[in-house]
Scaffold this active site. Structure first.
Site, PDB file in Angstrom:
ATOM      1  N   CYS A   1      -0.141   4.002   2.470  1.00  0.00           N
ATOM      2  CA  CYS A   1       0.257   3.630   3.829  1.00  0.00           C
ATOM      3  C   CYS A   1       1.679   4.112   4.120  1.00  0.00           C
ATOM      4  O   CYS A   1       1.986   4.565   5.236  1.00  0.00           O
ATOM      5  CB  CYS A   1       0.191   2.116   4.013  1.00  0.00           C
ATOM      6  SG  CYS A   1      -1.454   1.395   3.830  1.00  0.00           S
TER       7      CYS A   1
ATOM      8  N   CYS B   1       0.843  -1.209   0.000  1.00  0.00           N
ATOM      9  CA  CYS B   1       0.000   0.000   0.000  1.00  0.00           C
ATOM     10  C   CYS B   1       0.876   1.257   0.000  1.00  0.00           C
ATOM     11  O   CYS B   1       1.490   1.591   1.011  1.00  0.00           O
ATOM     12  CB  CYS B   1      -0.926  -0.032   1.216  1.00  0.00           C
ATOM     13  SG  CYS B   1      -1.832   1.493   1.513  1.00  0.00           S
TER      14      CYS B   1
END
Length: 307
Positions: free
Chosen positions: A70, A67
């Site tokens: 993230c 991700c």
């Protein structure tokens, strides 16, 4: 997260965590009280998050290695955790390695940030927000925590606490067996251990709560919340459809919604279906705890629905 069984089992998790943190010479490694950022797994979630949230807010960063947003958000959260100096604990959860935690928090996308205060989930935000907005969410979280009496800091624990905790008595063998089974994700073995404990001592409330919690986890394994809600909406008098959503709601901390759903289902059913719904609701009362105000209110509502 507010499950009575989860809270009871937190003490078990804490003992296991202390054993895991002990180095080769028996010394303790870095734990939550020694830092403001920790990695959390399914095995130690109860101890690190639930127990700690009674003293300080715990901010959970749900992330995964693939991700990219993230990777933008996590450094911001870590920097702010250091800056706030122990006013909250940042618990990082890799959802790929710990899929059940992603299910518990109904994470549809990541990054997702939620907080836990006194064992209760407090939704914060999704996505990689700028630092200024993240800071605003944290300030509001600290206000909410203070309003609920959670005003501690991570370094506020007395130095003798660890030694005192180490002196706690060991769990009964079957309880230890159940928790070790939970740690290795063998829920049927955990249920069997609790069943055996209850066969030996029918008054063992911790075993009863643990058995109910494990049964909840078994029933909801692999369940999809959106699909379950759609099925329940399409079949309002189908006990299994309503029970599945109620189970998922309890697992996600939406206890009052779960209770209200089953009470409403009791009102529109009869016979064996009504009995099944009533019995299941009573089992959820056992998980949450008979003295919990939400259980007390739901018992009154159930009595009204039945009579």
């Amino acid at each position: 997260m507010s499950l009575r069984g989860a809270v009871d089992l937190a003490a078990v998790a804490a003992q296991s965590q202390r054993r895991q943190q002990a180095g080769p010479g028996g010394g303790a490694a870095r734990g939550p009280a020694a830092g403001v950022v920790v990695d959390v797994t399914e095995a130690d979630f109860q101890a690190v998050v639930v127990e700690q949230s009674m003293t300080v807010p715990v901010v959970i960063d749900l992330w995964a290695d693939w991700c990219q947003p993230c990777k933008q958000l996590s450094p911001v959260l870590e920097r702010l955790a250091e800056e706030y100096g122990g006013q909250f604990l940042l618990a990082k959860v890799d959802v790929d390695a710990n899929p059940r935690l992603g299910q518990v928090f109904q994470a549809q996308s990541i990054p997702m940030v939620i907080a836990v205060v006194k064992g209760q989930p407090v939704p914060l935000f999704q996505g990689a927000l700028p630092e200024q907005q993240v800071r605003a969410y944290l300030e509001e979280l600290l206000r909410v925590a203070a309003a609920n009496g959670v005003t501690g800091t991570l370094d506020a624990a007395p130095a003798g606490d660890a030694e005192q905790q180490e002196a706690e008595p060991e769990l009964p063998p079957l309880h230890q067996e159940a928790y070790e089974a939970i740690e290795r994700d063998d829920l049927p073995a955990a249920a069997a251990a609790y069943e055996q404990a209850l066969a030996q001592n029918p008054a063992d409330e911790l075993a009863r709560a643990g058995r109910a919690q494990v049964a909840l986890l078994l029933r909801t394994q692999g369940a999809d919340l959106e699909s379950a809600r759609a099925a329940a909406a399409a079949a309002p008098t189908d006990p299994q459809a309503q029970i599945m959503v109620a189970d998922l709601d309890v697992l996600g901390g939406h206890v009052e919604d779960a209770f209200a759903r089953l009470v409403d289902a009791v009102r529109v059913t009869a016979g064996d279906e009504r009995d099944r719904l009533r019995a299941h609701l009573v089992e959820l009362f056992e998980i949450v705890g008979p003295t919990d105000p939400r259980v007390v209110a739901a018992r009154r509502a159930l009595t009204s629905a039945l009579f």
